[in-house]
Design an enzyme around this catalytic site. Structure first.
Site, PDB file in Angstrom:
ATOM      1  N   ARG A  36      -9.048 -78.212 -68.605  1.00  6.54           N
ATOM      2  CA  ARG A  36      -9.655 -77.069 -68.837  1.00  6.54           C
ATOM      3  C   ARG A  36      -8.946 -75.745 -68.697  1.00  6.54           C
ATOM      4  O   ARG A  36      -9.125 -74.761 -69.591  1.00  6.54           O
ATOM      5  CB  ARG A  36     -10.811 -76.888 -67.591  1.00  6.54           C
ATOM      6  CG  ARG A  36     -12.005 -77.539 -67.789  1.00  6.54           C
ATOM      7  CD  ARG A  36     -12.888 -77.062 -66.475  1.00  6.54           C
ATOM      8  NE  ARG A  36     -12.443 -78.139 -65.459  1.00  6.54           N
ATOM      9  CZ  ARG A  36     -13.181 -77.793 -64.300  1.00  6.54           C
ATOM     10  NH1 ARG A  36     -13.984 -76.819 -63.842  1.00  6.54           N
ATOM     11  NH2 ARG A  36     -12.743 -78.745 -63.101  1.00  6.54           N
ATOM     12  N   THR A  47     -21.411 -57.213 -75.771  1.00  7.46           N
ATOM     13  CA  THR A  47     -22.502 -56.281 -76.549  1.00  7.46           C
ATOM     14  C   THR A  47     -21.984 -54.850 -76.830  1.00  7.46           C
ATOM     15  O   THR A  47     -22.538 -54.198 -77.415  1.00  7.46           O
ATOM     16  CB  THR A  47     -23.915 -56.081 -75.507  1.00  7.46           C
ATOM     17  OG1 THR A  47     -23.481 -55.873 -74.082  1.00  7.46           O
ATOM     18  CG2 THR A  47     -24.640 -57.604 -75.233  1.00  7.46           C
ATOM     19  N   GLU A  59     -19.534 -51.800 -78.234  1.00  4.42           N
ATOM     20  CA  GLU A  59     -18.862 -51.662 -79.320  1.00  4.42           C
ATOM     21  C   GLU A  59     -19.101 -52.591 -80.353  1.00  4.42           C
ATOM     22  O   GLU A  59     -18.349 -53.082 -81.404  1.00  4.42           O
ATOM     23  CB  GLU A  59     -17.382 -51.711 -79.125  1.00  4.42           C
ATOM     24  CG  GLU A  59     -16.666 -50.634 -78.222  1.00  4.42           C
ATOM     25  CD  GLU A  59     -17.030 -49.129 -78.705  1.00  4.42           C
ATOM     26  OE1 GLU A  59     -17.137 -49.016 -79.937  1.00  4.42           O
ATOM     27  OE2 GLU A  59     -17.538 -48.385 -77.992  1.00  4.42           O
TER      28      GLU A  59
END
Length: 624
Positions: free
Chosen positions: A274, A363, A365
């Site tokens: 990971r 969310t 720009e």
């Protein structure tokens, strides 16, 4: 923790690159610990300096540079964000007085989310709909333009007449807590005609409109911010990777080795598989951010001479990269936090703050699902210019294609085919890059063909098509940039063979995991051409890919601490008890807990008022 460290600090990237990297890291520090003043340098100054008239610049540029005024960039509104063309704030030209009247005609036209606006900024660049007199027909809407507006008195800091501002309140997860995100409403506020940012678009004294060289030139501020967001995402991922890898090295749990100690959790495949890809993305995104900054500077220099040739290309690339980098960085920060187990949920881990600062990036720009459409439109335009122009595609000079659509060269030659793969192919970076380019080419061709045959917008047929195409063309562009990174790496004589190979492994891991994350597309279009595997009876053509990822993660693992150290992030920058350079995670976590205000008293203030009455009541009832 010192064992295996790269003592030379930036040895992996070279002295010259280290200095540049340090400068970008310093910018990132300011961004990650945002205060209201940073909005002046990140949003206001670039737009103002690029588009203001010489007269405005001579008066206000020195003040902005010396923080004699505080600026903000007022674009987003309560009712509109990504759809800039529909902004409701108006700027009406008054020929009689040669003024513009800035007005908020509706509640939804209130400017919202603007950094530094609520209580700090003295001036702002306002994005507003330009209205010009149109004879007897009333006013003509010329679309959004930029205007320089003084908001507060420089003597008293009081708001000027007709202006109402305030703070919009706390943000989710306590993110961007120090940032003065504000709202503003304008009630017929008059400003001089000269306060329109008129380096390109202009209005004459009589109210006649002078067109700019490009209709979207006022969007330059957004392009600058989106370019910076790639760098910011890279450094925030770097913080998360550094903290989680250091802590995973310190933390011991589970099986015991021959030395009698429990194993370091970083040695478990479920963990290092990971974390190593996260580290790889941090390195690639940081380099990408630097490249974008250079591209933006080049575009700005050309715009200054009236040359808009780079504007469309940068718009396409920054739209797609903003979506890609913010989406993956948010996921990476959360994955890094989870990798640290229970302690990762503590605010003292330092990951929570990084995550809170990253979350809104998907969310602001430009909302990501909206920006996807921008990237796809650019891809379709490039495709149609080659294959729908009425001339043979083979006459197109493939070398003239810009980086954002270079993958289309693969479709020009009629006999061009995806590469045949063997087990060794997964470690050949050039083959991986070409595979990613083929995926983009196949998806764009399929999308263009389907769009031509459908009588409705494609998302009514396939709601995820824009996201998949945007992701494909953007990752193809990034793969092309990785090709350049590898060339630079080979040419760097300051690096030793071990350092060079380590970074090559990191870039190759990035490419491999990028392919793995979109296997459905590669399988759908038959791009994994693996005849040797098929003839040997292997049912899963992707197994060797996953095995290559696992082997590469294991090879990078011994260098992981050196790679995080080479980023040069100090303990102060990380602000993490778990990611300390000296490895004293438990001691640091203990010390942090002692500073908790509740621990300053043995008996809490709530005892007399709440705890004691409940205890007494329970004891009394128990005797009954």
């Amino acid at each position: 923790m010192d064992k295996g460290r790269v003592k030379t600090g930036h040895a992996l990237i070279g002295r010259g690159s280290a200095n540049i990297l340090a400068r970008y890291r310093q910018i990132h520090i300011l961004i990650s610990y945002l205060t209201s003043l940073i909005s002046t340098q990140l949003a206001f100054e670039p737009v103002f300096l690029a588009q203001a008239s010489p007269a405005l610049l001579s008066t206000y540029a020195p003040l902005a540079a010396k923080l004699g005024i505080f600026g903000c960039y007022l674009q987003t509104e309560l009712g509109h964000g990504s759809n800039v063309s529909a902004l409701e704030t108006t700027a009406t030209y008054i020929p009689e007085t040669q003024e513009f009247e800035i007005h908020s005609p509706t509640l939804t036209s209130s400017k919202w989310w603007i950094g530094a606006l609520g209580k700090t900024a003295t001036h702002g660049v306002v994005q507003a709909k330009l209205l010009l007199p149109d004879g007897k027909r009333g006013m003509k809407d010329m679309g959004p333009h930029l205007f320089f507006v003084q908001l507060r008195s420089l003597e008293t800091h009081k708001l000027l007449p007709g202006i109402n501002t305030g703070d919009i309140g706390p943000k989710a997860f306590a993110g961007f807590a120090p940032t003065d995100n504000g709202f503003a409403r304008f009630d017929h506020v008059r400003i001089p005609k000269e306060n329109m940012l008129s380096k390109f678009a202009q209005v004459t004294d009589a109210g006649e409109y002078v067109k700019p060289p490009h209709a979207k030139i006022s969007y330059g501020g957004m392009l600058y911010i989106r370019s910076g967001m790639v760098t910011s995402a890279g450094w925030l991922i770097a913080r998360a990777a550094t903290v989680s890898i250091r802590y995973g090295t310190v933390r011991r749990q589970g099986n015991r080795g021959s030395d009698g100690l429990e194993c370091q959790v970083i040695t478990y495949p479920s963990l290092y598989a990971r974390l190593m890809p996260i580290l790889a993305r941090a390195y690639v995104y940081i380099e990408m951010g630097r490249a974008l900054t250079r591209s933006f500077n080049s575009m700005s220099a050309r715009l200054a001479t009236g040359d808009t040739s780079l504007l469309a290309e940068l718009h396409a690339t920054t739209s797609g990269l903003k979506v890609l980098c913010t989406t993956t960085s948010v996921a990476d920060a959360e994955s890094a936090r989870r990798s640290m187990g229970g302690h990762g949920y503590s605010v003292f881990s330092g990951i929570g703050r990084a995550y809170a600062d990253l979350v809104p990036s998907v969310t602001f720009e430009g909302e990501n699902f909206v920006l996807d459409q921008q990237a796809v439109r650019a891809a379709l335009k490039a495709y149609r210019s080659i294959f729908s122009s009425g001339k043979a595609a083979t006459t197109v000079d493939a070398s003239s294609l810009p980086p954002s659509s270079a993958y289309l060269r693969l479709l020009i030659a009629s006999d061009s085919q995806p590469p045949s793969l063997t087990s060794a192919s997964w470690l050949d970076a050039e083959i991986l890059i070409i595979l990613l380019e083929w995926r983009a080419a196949a998806l764009v061709r399929d999308f263009a063909t389907a769009a031509a045959s459908e009588k409705t917008d494609m998302w009514n047929v396939d709601p995820t098509i824009y996201q998949r195409v945007s992701k494909a063309v953007t990752e193809s562009f990034v793969a092309g940039q990785v090709r350049e990174m590898l060339k630079t790496l080979d040419a760097n004589q300051r690096l030793g063979n071990k350092e060079r190979q380590t970074l090559k492994n990191l870039y190759t891991l990035f490419l491999l995991t990028t392919i793995e994350a979109s296997l459905s597309d590669f399988l759908t279009f038959g791009l994994l051409r693996i005849p040797d595997f098929i003839s040997s009876g292997v049912n899963d053509p992707t197994r060797s890919l996953r095995q290559a990822i696992s082997a590469l993660c294991k090879e990078i693992l011994p260098e992981a601490i050196g790679l995080t150290d080479a980023l040069g992030l100090s303990d102060w920058e990380l602000d993490s008890a778990l990611g300390r350079y000296d490895g004293a995670a438990y001691q640091a976590l203990w010390e942090k807990a002692q500073t908790e205000p509740l621990n300053q008293k043995e008996i809490p203030d709530a005892y007399e008022e709440s705890i004691k009455p409940m205890l007494q009541r329970g004891q009394k009832l128990a005797k009954l």
